[in-house]
Design an enzyme around this catalytic site. Sequence first.
Site, mmCIF file in Angstrom:
data_model
loop_
_atom_site.group_PDB
_atom_site.id
_atom_site.type_symbol
_atom_site.label_atom_id
_atom_site.label_comp_id
_atom_site.label_asym_id
_atom_site.label_seq_id
_atom_site.Cartn_x
_atom_site.Cartn_y
_atom_site.Cartn_z
ATOM 1 N N CYS A 114 -27.532 43.903 55.826
ATOM 2 C CA CYS A 114 -27.165 43.438 54.488
ATOM 3 C C CYS A 114 -25.714 43.750 54.137
ATOM 4 C CB CYS A 114 -28.101 44.035 53.437
ATOM 5 S SG CYS A 114 -29.826 43.557 53.652
ATOM 6 N N HIS A 250 -24.492 43.194 46.467
ATOM 7 C CA HIS A 250 -25.559 42.674 47.325
ATOM 8 C C HIS A 250 -26.787 42.450 46.453
ATOM 9 C CE1 HIS A 250 -28.552 42.157 50.341
ATOM 10 N NE2 HIS A 250 -29.030 43.391 50.272
ATOM 11 N N ASN A 280 -33.389 38.397 48.409
ATOM 12 C CA ASN A 280 -32.458 39.130 49.256
ATOM 13 C C ASN A 280 -32.154 38.288 50.487
ATOM 14 O OD1 ASN A 280 -31.149 40.873 51.010
ATOM 15 N ND2 ASN A 280 -32.494 42.611 50.611
#
Length: 323
Positions: A114, A250, A280
Amino acid sequence: MTLRAVVRGCGHYLPERVVENSEFEKTLDTTDEWIRARSGIERRHFAAEGETTSDLAIKAARAALTDAGLEATDLDALIVATSTADLTFPSAATMVQAGIGMEGGFAFDVQAVCAGFIFALANANALILSGQAKRVMVIGAETFSRIMDWTDRSTCVLFGDGAGALILEGVEGEGTNADRGILSTDLNSDGRHRDILYVDGGVSTQTTGYLRMQGKEVFRHAVEKLAATATSALDKVGLTGAEVDWVVPHQANIRIIQGTAKKLGLPMERVVVTVQDHGNTSAASIPLALSVGRARGQIQEGDLVVTEAIGGGLAWGAVVLRW
């Protein structure tokens, strides 16, 4: 005069299939309300059968080129941040290079889960500052739907697919924090925390594997580390949270986003939030949010932007840039 890596253009692509939370109610012991309350996610996009990570990246790349008014042949380098490349090798980046008609230069992948886009931005910045490239396209692209355990309600409802792209170009600045472009980067990792977020497969095991996560542990590390890396990146250029126009974090979980903003002393009105619509998307998360934030009219030229992420590894970092 100081060379800066300035944003020339951006773009994104989301697969056509939109999956609302209610779809999971058919196969899992979960509800739309449960998912929203714990993550802030309402829907996400899933790639179609046969649609690969490089396919998504190519479409985002074309959108960024159009936005910048450039051709693929104007690029010197191309970096793709991804954990879900089409094949073990070659890199997704070389596939994108061919797909957009970039016949020269060089292309490679970065894998920091990520945090991948942050690490890729830092690499692109270094290439420009060192003179190895003048224009670099940085792409975050993922098809995390391919590595979900659809019986695990704690993980499979959280992730989505997508791609975002940014084009950086070397431009002379005055050498102050009023310059446009990337002003600082801050990268970190700690392999001791591998087991709280990982995929239980890979080439050595001859299996693809599924994503595994200890949610409470990830949350505990995320808020602390994201605030710290953002502060560190700001400190490097003599800036404070009060001077930040936009935080583009993020997009993993609304509670992590809110907790980080609070630690930085920033109101949510100055945070670009897209997690409700995308879930996500790992390395694609930040470039997607940057592109959407710009399209919404939130991010304007001259704005001071802080972007930060944490992912498996653990790996985490932040970039401070003036749009």
